[in-house]
Design a protein around this motif. Sequence first.
Motif, PDB file in Angstrom:
ATOM      1  N   ILE A  52       0.833  -1.208   0.000  1.00  0.00           N
ATOM      2  CA  ILE A  52       0.000   0.000   0.000  1.00  0.00           C
ATOM      3  C   ILE A  52       0.863   1.252   0.000  1.00  0.00           C
ATOM      4  O   ILE A  52       0.610   2.205  -0.743  1.00  0.00           O
ATOM      5  CB  ILE A  52      -0.949  -0.002   1.219  1.00  0.00           C
ATOM      6  N   PHE A  53       1.898   1.274   0.830  1.00  0.00           N
ATOM      7  CA  PHE A  53       2.650   2.499   1.059  1.00  0.00           C
ATOM      8  C   PHE A  53       3.850   2.693   0.149  1.00  0.00           C
ATOM      9  O   PHE A  53       4.487   3.739   0.193  1.00  0.00           O
ATOM     10  CB  PHE A  53       3.094   2.581   2.521  1.00  0.00           C
ATOM     11  N   ARG A  54       4.192   1.740  -0.681  1.00  0.00           N
ATOM     12  CA  ARG A  54       5.309   1.950  -1.598  1.00  0.00           C
ATOM     13  C   ARG A  54       4.806   2.595  -2.893  1.00  0.00           C
ATOM     14  O   ARG A  54       3.623   2.525  -3.229  1.00  0.00           O
ATOM     15  CB  ARG A  54       6.029   0.654  -1.906  1.00  0.00           C
ATOM     16  N   ASP A  55       5.711   3.180  -3.632  1.00  0.00           N
ATOM     17  CA  ASP A  55       5.348   3.801  -4.908  1.00  0.00           C
ATOM     18  C   ASP A  55       5.096   2.715  -5.947  1.00  0.00           C
ATOM     19  O   ASP A  55       5.977   1.890  -6.210  1.00  0.00           O
ATOM     20  CB  ASP A  55       6.467   4.719  -5.401  1.00  0.00           C
ATOM     21  N   PRO A  56       3.910   2.708  -6.557  1.00  0.00           N
ATOM     22  CA  PRO A  56       3.626   1.657  -7.556  1.00  0.00           C
ATOM     23  C   PRO A  56       4.381   1.918  -8.862  1.00  0.00           C
ATOM     24  O   PRO A  56       4.630   3.057  -9.234  1.00  0.00           O
ATOM     25  CB  PRO A  56       2.118   1.775  -7.777  1.00  0.00           C
ATOM     26  N   ALA A  57       4.749   0.851  -9.513  1.00  0.00           N
ATOM     27  CA  ALA A  57       5.397   0.969 -10.814  1.00  0.00           C
ATOM     28  C   ALA A  57       4.357   1.426 -11.836  1.00  0.00           C
ATOM     29  O   ALA A  57       3.172   1.113 -11.724  1.00  0.00           O
ATOM     30  CB  ALA A  57       5.996  -0.366 -11.222  1.00  0.00           C
ATOM     31  N   LYS A  58       4.802   2.150 -12.815  1.00  0.00           N
ATOM     32  CA  LYS A  58       3.874   2.671 -13.823  1.00  0.00           C
ATOM     33  C   LYS A  58       3.286   1.537 -14.648  1.00  0.00           C
ATOM     34  O   LYS A  58       4.004   0.652 -15.106  1.00  0.00           O
ATOM     35  CB  LYS A  58       4.589   3.654 -14.737  1.00  0.00           C
ATOM     36  N   GLY A  59       1.989   1.576 -14.819  1.00  0.00           N
ATOM     37  CA  GLY A  59       1.315   0.606 -15.663  1.00  0.00           C
ATOM     38  C   GLY A  59       1.104  -0.752 -15.023  1.00  0.00           C
ATOM     39  O   GLY A  59       0.714  -1.688 -15.690  1.00  0.00           O
ATOM     40  N   ARG A  60       1.364  -0.880 -13.724  1.00  0.00           N
ATOM     41  CA  ARG A  60       1.184  -2.181 -13.067  1.00  0.00           C
ATOM     42  C   ARG A  60       0.086  -2.083 -12.026  1.00  0.00           C
ATOM     43  O   ARG A  60       0.040  -1.154 -11.247  1.00  0.00           O
ATOM     44  CB  ARG A  60       2.482  -2.626 -12.392  1.00  0.00           C
ATOM     45  N   ARG A  61      -0.781  -3.046 -12.039  1.00  0.00           N
ATOM     46  CA  ARG A  61      -1.838  -3.144 -11.043  1.00  0.00           C
ATOM     47  C   ARG A  61      -1.460  -4.196 -10.020  1.00  0.00           C
ATOM     48  O   ARG A  61      -0.589  -5.009 -10.254  1.00  0.00           O
ATOM     49  CB  ARG A  61      -3.154  -3.530 -11.696  1.00  0.00           C
ATOM     50  N   ARG A  62      -2.191  -4.188  -8.905  1.00  0.00           N
ATOM     51  CA  ARG A  62      -1.972  -5.234  -7.903  1.00  0.00           C
ATOM     52  C   ARG A  62      -2.659  -6.504  -8.387  1.00  0.00           C
ATOM     53  O   ARG A  62      -3.818  -6.502  -8.747  1.00  0.00           O
ATOM     54  CB  ARG A  62      -2.560  -4.804  -6.570  1.00  0.00           C
ATOM     55  N   ARG A  63      -1.934  -7.593  -8.353  1.00  0.00           N
ATOM     56  CA  ARG A  63      -2.487  -8.871  -8.797  1.00  0.00           C
ATOM     57  C   ARG A  63      -2.130  -9.950  -7.801  1.00  0.00           C
ATOM     58  O   ARG A  63      -1.124  -9.883  -7.116  1.00  0.00           O
ATOM     59  CB  ARG A  63      -1.927  -9.250 -10.160  1.00  0.00           C
ATOM     60  N   GLY A  64      -2.940 -10.956  -7.761  1.00  0.00           N
ATOM     61  CA  GLY A  64      -2.651 -12.159  -6.992  1.00  0.00           C
ATOM     62  C   GLY A  64      -2.444 -11.919  -5.513  1.00  0.00           C
ATOM     63  O   GLY A  64      -3.295 -11.361  -4.826  1.00  0.00           O
ATOM     64  N   LEU A  65      -1.280 -12.335  -5.036  1.00  0.00           N
ATOM     65  CA  LEU A  65      -0.954 -12.242  -3.622  1.00  0.00           C
ATOM     66  C   LEU A  65      -0.953 -10.798  -3.138  1.00  0.00           C
ATOM     67  O   LEU A  65      -1.416 -10.510  -2.026  1.00  0.00           O
ATOM     68  CB  LEU A  65       0.413 -12.882  -3.354  1.00  0.00           C
ATOM     69  N   ALA A  66      -0.461  -9.888  -3.957  1.00  0.00           N
ATOM     70  CA  ALA A  66      -0.424  -8.483  -3.557  1.00  0.00           C
ATOM     71  C   ALA A  66      -1.823  -7.940  -3.314  1.00  0.00           C
ATOM     72  O   ALA A  66      -2.054  -7.193  -2.356  1.00  0.00           O
ATOM     73  CB  ALA A  66       0.284  -7.655  -4.623  1.00  0.00           C
ATOM     74  N   ALA A  67      -2.770  -8.305  -4.132  1.00  0.00           N
ATOM     75  CA  ALA A  67      -4.145  -7.834  -3.950  1.00  0.00           C
ATOM     76  C   ALA A  67      -4.756  -8.424  -2.685  1.00  0.00           C
ATOM     77  O   ALA A  67      -5.457  -7.724  -1.945  1.00  0.00           O
ATOM     78  CB  ALA A  67      -4.984  -8.207  -5.167  1.00  0.00           C
ATOM     79  N   VAL A  68      -4.472  -9.681  -2.400  1.00  0.00           N
ATOM     80  CA  VAL A  68      -5.020 -10.334  -1.205  1.00  0.00           C
ATOM     81  C   VAL A  68      -4.421  -9.729   0.056  1.00  0.00           C
ATOM     82  O   VAL A  68      -5.137  -9.424   1.014  1.00  0.00           O
ATOM     83  CB  VAL A  68      -4.780 -11.856  -1.265  1.00  0.00           C
ATOM     84  N   THR A  69      -3.096  -9.546   0.085  1.00  0.00           N
ATOM     85  CA  THR A  69      -2.470  -8.989   1.277  1.00  0.00           C
ATOM     86  C   THR A  69      -2.867  -7.530   1.490  1.00  0.00           C
ATOM     87  O   THR A  69      -3.042  -7.093   2.628  1.00  0.00           O
ATOM     88  CB  THR A  69      -0.944  -9.111   1.219  1.00  0.00           C
ATOM     89  N   THR A  70      -3.020  -6.783   0.415  1.00  0.00           N
ATOM     90  CA  THR A  70      -3.459  -5.396   0.530  1.00  0.00           C
ATOM     91  C   THR A  70      -4.873  -5.330   1.097  1.00  0.00           C
ATOM     92  O   THR A  70      -5.155  -4.526   1.988  1.00  0.00           O
ATOM     93  CB  THR A  70      -3.406  -4.701  -0.843  1.00  0.00           C
ATOM     94  N   ALA A  71      -5.755  -6.178   0.603  1.00  0.00           N
ATOM     95  CA  ALA A  71      -7.133  -6.206   1.119  1.00  0.00           C
ATOM     96  C   ALA A  71      -7.151  -6.640   2.588  1.00  0.00           C
ATOM     97  O   ALA A  71      -7.897  -6.070   3.394  1.00  0.00           O
ATOM     98  CB  ALA A  71      -7.994  -7.145   0.278  1.00  0.00           C
TER      99      ALA A  71
END
Length: 93
Positions: A52-71
């Motif tokens: 959540i708190f890091r700068d996202p890379a351009k053009g990349r969405r949260r997928r898979g494990l990242a989306a689950v842990t963020t939620a």
Amino acid sequence: METVGEAVAELVLTLLACLALIVYMSWSFSPRLTMAGAGLLSLFLAHGAWRIFRDPAKGRRRRGLAAVTTAGFRLTAATGVFLLFYGTGCGCL
């Protein structure tokens, strides 16, 4: 609105009580597995907070494990904030 807040708080507190019972029973069965589970839960929440708190890379969405842990992190943080605000406004402390 107050009734809805009380119902949600009752639900959250019931779930926390069930979690405490599960931890107690797990600890009596195997303290090592309980600590391993707590460590995995901590890593899960830490990964969600990091994503959540890091700068996202351009053009990349949260997928898979990242989306689950963020939620999971957002749900945990929202529950904590709700209990903080509800607990201080109920006049029971």
